[in-house]
Structure formats: C-alpha cells, structure tokens
Design a protein around this motif. Structure first.
Motif, PDB file in Angstrom:
ATOM      1  N   GLY A 137       0.787  -1.226   0.000  1.00  0.00           N
ATOM      2  CA  GLY A 137       0.000   0.000   0.000  1.00  0.00           C
ATOM      3  C   GLY A 137       0.818   1.274   0.000  1.00  0.00           C
ATOM      4  N   VAL A 138       2.148   1.159  -0.073  1.00  0.00           N
ATOM      5  CA  VAL A 138       3.008   2.345  -0.133  1.00  0.00           C
ATOM      6  C   VAL A 138       3.022   2.852  -1.571  1.00  0.00           C
ATOM      7  N   ALA A 139       2.623   4.087  -1.779  1.00  0.00           N
ATOM      8  CA  ALA A 139       2.560   4.650  -3.130  1.00  0.00           C
ATOM      9  C   ALA A 139       3.950   4.952  -3.665  1.00  0.00           C
ATOM     10  N   ALA A 140       4.048   5.172  -4.947  1.00  0.00           N
ATOM     11  CA  ALA A 140       5.315   5.551  -5.561  1.00  0.00           C
ATOM     12  C   ALA A 140       5.730   6.950  -5.095  1.00  0.00           C
ATOM     13  N   GLY A 141       7.037   7.139  -4.884  1.00  0.00           N
ATOM     14  CA  GLY A 141       7.537   8.473  -4.592  1.00  0.00           C
ATOM     15  C   GLY A 141       8.250   8.663  -3.283  1.00  0.00           C
ATOM     16  N   LEU A 142       8.174   7.696  -2.378  1.00  0.00           N
ATOM     17  CA  LEU A 142       8.886   7.837  -1.103  1.00  0.00           C
ATOM     18  C   LEU A 142      10.371   7.549  -1.304  1.00  0.00           C
ATOM     19  N   GLY A 143      11.215   8.316  -0.638  1.00  0.00           N
ATOM     20  CA  GLY A 143      12.650   8.132  -0.761  1.00  0.00           C
ATOM     21  C   GLY A 143      13.275   9.261  -1.550  1.00  0.00           C
ATOM     22  N   ALA A 144      14.556   9.155  -1.784  1.00  0.00           N
ATOM     23  CA  ALA A 144      15.292  10.186  -2.522  1.00  0.00           C
ATOM     24  C   ALA A 144      16.520   9.554  -3.151  1.00  0.00           C
ATOM     25  N   PRO A 145      16.991  10.120  -4.273  1.00  0.00           N
ATOM     26  CA  PRO A 145      18.182   9.554  -4.907  1.00  0.00           C
ATOM     27  C   PRO A 145      19.450   9.848  -4.135  1.00  0.00           C
ATOM     28  N   VAL A 146      20.473   9.109  -4.427  1.00  0.00           N
ATOM     29  CA  VAL A 146      21.842   9.263  -3.931  1.00  0.00           C
ATOM     30  C   VAL A 146      21.932   9.000  -2.431  1.00  0.00           C
ATOM     31  N   TYR A 147      21.854  10.028  -1.562  1.00  0.00           N
ATOM     32  CA  TYR A 147      22.139   9.827  -0.137  1.00  0.00           C
ATOM     33  C   TYR A 147      20.893   9.684   0.741  1.00  0.00           C
ATOM     34  N   GLY A 148      19.718   9.687   0.138  1.00  0.00           N
ATOM     35  CA  GLY A 148      18.500   9.517   0.920  1.00  0.00           C
ATOM     36  C   GLY A 148      17.683   8.353   0.430  1.00  0.00           C
ATOM     37  N   LYS A 149      18.372   7.325  -0.073  1.00  0.00           N
ATOM     38  CA  LYS A 149      17.681   6.176  -0.666  1.00  0.00           C
ATOM     39  C   LYS A 149      16.806   5.456   0.358  1.00  0.00           C
ATOM     40  N   LEU A 150      15.584   5.150  -0.051  1.00  0.00           N
ATOM     41  CA  LEU A 150      14.672   4.420   0.815  1.00  0.00           C
ATOM     42  C   LEU A 150      15.220   3.046   1.156  1.00  0.00           C
ATOM     43  N   ASP A 151      15.744   2.330   0.148  1.00  0.00           N
ATOM     44  CA  ASP A 151      16.241   0.978   0.421  1.00  0.00           C
ATOM     45  C   ASP A 151      17.495   1.005   1.287  1.00  0.00           C
ATOM     46  N   ALA A 152      18.307   2.049   1.169  1.00  0.00           N
ATOM     47  CA  ALA A 152      19.490   2.155   2.035  1.00  0.00           C
ATOM     48  C   ALA A 152      19.073   2.350   3.483  1.00  0.00           C
ATOM     49  N   ASP A 153      18.048   3.172   3.717  1.00  0.00           N
ATOM     50  CA  ASP A 153      17.573   3.386   5.089  1.00  0.00           C
ATOM     51  C   ASP A 153      16.908   2.128   5.648  1.00  0.00           C
ATOM     52  N   ILE A 154      16.184   1.407   4.790  1.00  0.00           N
ATOM     53  CA  ILE A 154      15.582   0.148   5.236  1.00  0.00           C
ATOM     54  C   ILE A 154      16.670  -0.846   5.626  1.00  0.00           C
ATOM     55  N   ALA A 155      17.691  -0.964   4.776  1.00  0.00           N
ATOM     56  CA  ALA A 155      18.778  -1.901   5.064  1.00  0.00           C
ATOM     57  C   ALA A 155      19.477  -1.533   6.360  1.00  0.00           C
ATOM     58  N   GLY A 156      19.724  -0.240   6.570  1.00  0.00           N
ATOM     59  CA  GLY A 156      20.381   0.191   7.797  1.00  0.00           C
ATOM     60  C   GLY A 156      19.533  -0.078   9.025  1.00  0.00           C
ATOM     61  N   ALA A 157      18.221   0.142   8.914  1.00  0.00           N
ATOM     62  CA  ALA A 157      17.325  -0.087  10.047  1.00  0.00           C
ATOM     63  C   ALA A 157      17.264  -1.563  10.419  1.00  0.00           C
ATOM     64  N   LEU A 158      17.198  -2.419   9.413  1.00  0.00           N
ATOM     65  CA  LEU A 158      17.121  -3.860   9.690  1.00  0.00           C
ATOM     66  C   LEU A 158      18.461  -4.394  10.187  1.00  0.00           C
ATOM     67  N   ALA A 159      19.561  -3.895   9.618  1.00  0.00           N
ATOM     68  CA  ALA A 159      20.885  -4.331  10.077  1.00  0.00           C
ATOM     69  C   ALA A 159      21.155  -3.875  11.499  1.00  0.00           C
ATOM     70  N   GLY A 160      20.452  -2.821  11.946  1.00  0.00           N
ATOM     71  CA  GLY A 160      20.640  -2.323  13.299  1.00  0.00           C
ATOM     72  C   GLY A 160      19.910  -3.120  14.359  1.00  0.00           C
ATOM     73  N   ILE A 161      19.129  -4.119  13.953  1.00  0.00           N
ATOM     74  CA  ILE A 161      18.469  -5.001  14.930  1.00  0.00           C
ATOM     75  C   ILE A 161      19.514  -5.954  15.505  1.00  0.00           C
ATOM     76  N   ASN A 162      19.407  -6.242  16.779  1.00  0.00           N
ATOM     77  CA  ASN A 162      20.366  -7.132  17.442  1.00  0.00           C
ATOM     78  C   ASN A 162      20.519  -8.450  16.693  1.00  0.00           C
ATOM     79  N   ALA A 163      21.763  -8.894  16.530  1.00  0.00           N
ATOM     80  CA  ALA A 163      22.119 -10.209  15.988  1.00  0.00           C
ATOM     81  C   ALA A 163      21.891 -10.340  14.485  1.00  0.00           C
ATOM     82  N   VAL A 164      21.506  -9.255  13.797  1.00  0.00           N
ATOM     83  CA  VAL A 164      21.314  -9.325  12.346  1.00  0.00           C
ATOM     84  C   VAL A 164      22.671  -9.262  11.647  1.00  0.00           C
ATOM     85  N   LYS A 165      22.893 -10.181  10.708  1.00  0.00           N
ATOM     86  CA  LYS A 165      24.174 -10.252  10.006  1.00  0.00           C
ATOM     87  C   LYS A 165      24.039 -10.181   8.487  1.00  0.00           C
ATOM     88  N   GLY A 166      22.849  -9.949   7.986  1.00  0.00           N
ATOM     89  CA  GLY A 166      22.682  -9.814   6.550  1.00  0.00           C
ATOM     90  C   GLY A 166      21.307  -9.278   6.208  1.00  0.00           C
TER      91      GLY A 166
END
Length: 364
Positions: free
Chosen positions: A213-242
């Motif tokens: 249900g997330v519409a197109a348009g969230l995020g930003a190119p280069v240093y504000g990438k949505l997928d980069a922030d998602i990856a960082g948030a998930l990697a920041g969970i305890n014991a996550v290694k990938g």
C-alpha cells in the motif's frame, strides 16, 4: 554513549538496559492532532512479548506501555512522545559468574574495548530487550502511515530448514508460535528446535518483511535512498548479520532482461510485471510491495562451554546460564515490521516536507 537515535523527521531515541528497572523511548516529529493511546501500542508489544512458547525465553514480562508525554485529551500535541515499560522479571544474579568474562558472539568484549566498562546483566544495552521500544515506536509509525499501508513479517527459515513459498499463507502466521506462513514446516521446526534446546545450543533464522500500500515516490536519490535506510534499520536489529531487498543476492544469477521489472499500463496507471527490485528503484518507492529479508545469527548465549578470555587477560571457558531464546529470530518478525514502519513513516514525513501533501502524495 552516542547513537541511541534513528530517523530524521520521525526520530526515535531509546534508553534502558536488559536488567535495569525500566526501558523507554522518546519519539519526536509525530504530527499533532493524531489520535493515540496505549491501546494503539499495546497489541504490537504483545506480539513481541517473551515467554509465549517453549521456543522463546521464559522471562516473564507483560511489556505494559505507559505514555508519559506528547498526548493530551487523546491526541498527539506535536511534542516529543515519551514511552516507558517496566522490567518486571529481571534476574541480574544469573550473570554474576560471568561478570568478568567475555561471552563469545556477544558484544561484551567490544563494549568493554570501547567504553572501559560494561553492564554484564544480560548484555545491558546490547540486549534484545531494548527492541521492545522499537516495536512501541513502530506502532506510532503505523498510525502515521494510516490504514492504507500494511506492514507484515514472517519467519521463512530456521536453521537449515526453509519454508515452501508455494504454501505461503499470511493468515497462517498468527496461528503458530514461529510466525511461519507455511503451516507444514511448523512440525519440522518444532522437532529441530527441541533438539537444539536439549543440546544447550541455538539456531539462526531468516525473516521477511513486506509493506503493502506504499505509493510511488517515497525516498530520494543518492544519499536519501529508501532501500538504504531500510537496510540500515534492519541491520541495526540485534544479531542481524545480513539484509537483502527484493531479489537480493539471487539477482547476481539473473540476466539483465529478467532482473529489470517490465512495465505496462493498467487502468491508466503504471503497473509492474514482476518485483525483483523489492518495491524500490533509484532509492524511491515504485508503488509495489516493499520486500526485505534479514538473517539473525544463532543466539550467542549457549550452555555448551566455549573458549574465551576475561577482562584481566586470562583464558577461560564460558557457559551461559539464564533464560535465553534457542532461536532469537523467532521474535524478530515484529521487530523487523516496526523498523520498516519507522523508516516508511520518516520518509513519508520527509516527502510531505519537500513535495507537499496533496492528493497525489504517497501513502495517502
């Protein structure tokens, strides 16, 4: 200790230790006049709560949340929202015999190397107990996203045993203690984890989280990438290694014409014929499901003696007692959901700040 906050406009700061008196968080940037009460938050915490099956830690915590600030007469005021949960079943004495030793696989050594002091009671700040506050913050993020956005998580592998994706059923996730979307794998996981627990060992897991249900348009190119922030948030969970987004590492085996998701028009709107990108292109959401997976390593607290050293430089053997999850990944699904929801809420607010909140704004 720095770096206890994450997010930009939707910003979360957590505090507290595993066996301290309380844990809590402050959520800043929440829009005013949004209805909010403890009843909006508690159901999500109940899903993460320990002690709900023999396959998780038997620590007994109600995880009852209290809102201390930022809400008046049932709505948010736009000021920081402070949340607190009491630690009701802490047993710091369980760790007295290893207070000077560094447990293999834990953050004991690295915390001591950095700060010269550490809270040895269940890992202190490094404990997954802290993630209860991420789930609480995620409940507020879901309110910002609104009912049109659904964030769900499922465990798709425990140890060497993956689910059969052909049997995927989201309704099944709530019917078993493993968050499995595949009903038939449950018996295999039960037998496997019973054996792991009896040996005093542990196992890892893979969790998949999906936002629909997330519409197109969230995020930003280069240093504000949505997928980069998602990856960082998930990697920041305890014991996550990938972490992987969409096809992830399997994209390396694809041909270019297969990997690139083809497009067509349907009812006047762009539609995709596949979703190998996981709902993000160029750091910006495509309007498809956002799909991410993360791997949680085996719980480092095991009864089997392991070689280590202590803070005095002596070589020792460590066997961890106390109450621990034989597979900490089982309870990671609601945590992954919460982190994904927090990132999406943050990016929604950032989008509104730059592009406005008209009829075409994402996630409306």
């Amino acid at each position: 200790m720095s770096s206890n906050s994450f997010g930009h406009l939707f910003r979360v700061t957590t505090w507290g230790e595993s066996h301290g008196p309380r844990i809590g968080c402050v959520v800043d940037g929440v829009p005013p006049r949004m209805p909010l009460s403890e009843t909006d938050i508690q159901p999500w915490l109940d899903r993460r709560r320990p002690g709900q099956s023999r396959f998780t830690t038997q620590r007994r915590e109600s995880d009852t949340v209290t809102i201390l600030s930022g809400v008046f007469e049932g709505v948010t005021t736009g000021t920081p929202i402070a949340l607190v949960i009491a630690n009701e079943d802490a047993r710091p004495k369980d760790y007295d015999d290893i207070k000077d030793a560094f447990r293999p696989g834990h953050a004991d050594y690295t915390y001591f190397a950095k700060y010269g002091v550490r809270d040895y009671r269940g890992g202190g700040r490094a404990s997954a107990r802290e993630t209860a506050m991420r789930v609480a913050a995620g409940a507020i993020a879901r309110k910002i996203l609104g009912p049109g956005v659904t964030v769900r998580g499922a465990v798709i592998q425990i140890g060497p045993h993956p689910i059969d994706r052909a049997r995927w059923d989201w309704d099944e996730v709530a019917r078993n203690p493993f968050w499995s979307p595949d009903a038939e794998i449950v018996a295999t996981w039960e037998e496997f984890l019973d054996g792991v627990r009896k040996r005093g060992s542990s196992a890892g897991a893979v969790i998949e989280v999906v936002a629909s249900g997330v519409a197109a348009g969230l995020g930003a190119p280069v240093y504000g990438k949505l997928d980069a922030d998602i990856a960082g948030a998930l990697a920041g969970i305890n014991a996550v290694k990938g972490v992987e987004i969409g096809a992830g590492f399997s994209a390396a085996a694809m041909a270019g014409e297969e990997s690139g998701d083809e497009m067509r028009m349907k009812d006047g709107r762009v539609t995709f014929l596949s979703n190998h990108a996981g709902g993000v292109l160029g750091g910006i959401s495509t309007g498809q499901d956002i799909v991410a997976r993360f791997v949680v390593k085996p719980t480092s607290s095991v009864r089997i003696p392991r070689r280590s050293v202590d803070r005095f430089g002596n070589e020792v053997e460590v066997s961890t007692k106390g109450r621990h999850d034989p597979c900490v990944g089982i309870r990671a699904a609601p945590i992954g959901e919460a982190m994904l929801a927090c990132v999406l809420a943050d990016h929604l607010l950032r989008h509104r700040a730059q592009c406005g909140s008209g009829d075409d704004a994402p996630a409306q």
